[in-house]
Design a protein around this motif. Structure first.
Motif, PDB file in Angstrom:
ATOM      1  N   THR A   1       0.809  -1.220   0.000  1.00  0.00           N
ATOM      2  CA  THR A   1       0.000   0.000   0.000  1.00  0.00           C
ATOM      3  C   THR A   1       0.844   1.271   0.000  1.00  0.00           C
ATOM      4  O   THR A   1       0.405   2.300  -0.503  1.00  0.00           O
ATOM      5  CB  THR A   1      -0.942   0.033   1.214  1.00  0.00           C
TER       6      THR A   1
ATOM      7  N   ASP B   1      -7.337  -3.193  -2.121  1.00  0.00           N
ATOM      8  CA  ASP B   1      -6.673  -1.897  -2.281  1.00  0.00           C
ATOM      9  C   ASP B   1      -5.166  -2.032  -2.106  1.00  0.00           C
ATOM     10  O   ASP B   1      -4.509  -1.192  -1.497  1.00  0.00           O
ATOM     11  CB  ASP B   1      -7.229  -0.855  -1.300  1.00  0.00           C
ATOM     12  N   ARG B   2      -4.649  -3.106  -2.650  1.00  0.00           N
ATOM     13  CA  ARG B   2      -3.210  -3.347  -2.617  1.00  0.00           C
ATOM     14  C   ARG B   2      -2.686  -3.518  -4.033  1.00  0.00           C
ATOM     15  O   ARG B   2      -3.451  -3.763  -4.967  1.00  0.00           O
ATOM     16  CB  ARG B   2      -2.883  -4.610  -1.829  1.00  0.00           C
TER      17      ARG B   2
END
Length: 203
Positions: free
Chosen positions: A30, A106-107
């Motif tokens: 991230t 969300d990586r």
């Protein structure tokens, strides 16, 4: 890997070393490998930095462990796809899903993130990043060759070149989709890529 079939689980749990790797992997995916420190991990796990150094004496050692674990899990996922899906197009769809699962959290792909910092990485980490991409491309090339022999896929050039195109396209699509916070950008690009490879009603 989780118990669910054909998934690429980024959460492993387990002992302290595994918990450290879990947190470090998420931070790397991230923020980027150079954008977090042992202090960040220690704070999140409520342990001392000395405890982290006990398991991973240097950040380079931590990075090597991260890539090794990530590559091993990815390799197992590919083996499972091979074992359960004889059709090349279905294999390719499952491959795309591995990337989509990471993006859904969300990586970014860990090795895709590390590739962006490649020149700043220790040599041992650089070698492992390349190994990850080589693994992906070799697997894809084998699937593409099977599909070509069966008449179910088509592409110009060699299977190796097409495999490189697929990996590069998916990694780039992940990056842009995450920038826009829009997974549809990834799914749309991946969908077109698969559609161009697929031969409808082979034979």
């Amino acid at each position: 890997m989780s118990a669910e079939p054909d998934t690429f689980d980024t959460r492993t749990g387990g002992d302290t070393a595994e918990r450290v790797l879990d947190v470090a992997e998420r931070l790397a995916q991230t923020r980027g490998f150079n954008a977090f420190s042992y202090a960040d991990i220690a704070r999140e796990l409520d342990v001392t930095k000395a405890a982290l150094h006990y398991h991973f004496p240097t950040k380079a050692a931590l990075g090597e462990a991260l890539i090794s674990r990530y590559t091993t899990r990815f390799a197992r996922a590919l083996e499972q796809i091979d074992a359960e899906r004889p059709d090349a197009n279905v294999c390719l769809e499952a491959f795309v899903d591995l990337y989509a699962q990471v993006l859904a959290e969300d990586r970014m792909c860990l090795c895709g993130v590390l590739a962006a910092d490649y020149d700043t990485l220790p040599e041992a980490m650089q070698i492992q990043v390349i190994r990850f991409f080589d693994l992906n491309e070799a697997w894809l090339a084998a699937v593409l060759e099977r599909g070509l022999d069966a008449g179910s896929v088509r592409f110009a050039g060699s299977a190796k070149q097409e495999a490189q195109l697929i990996v590069g396209t998916l990694e780039g699509a992940m990056l842009v989709a995450r920038t826009y916070h829009d997974e549809r950008r990834f799914s749309g690009t991946a969908g077109r890529l698969l559609a161009e490879l697929r031969v409808d009603n082979p034979g």
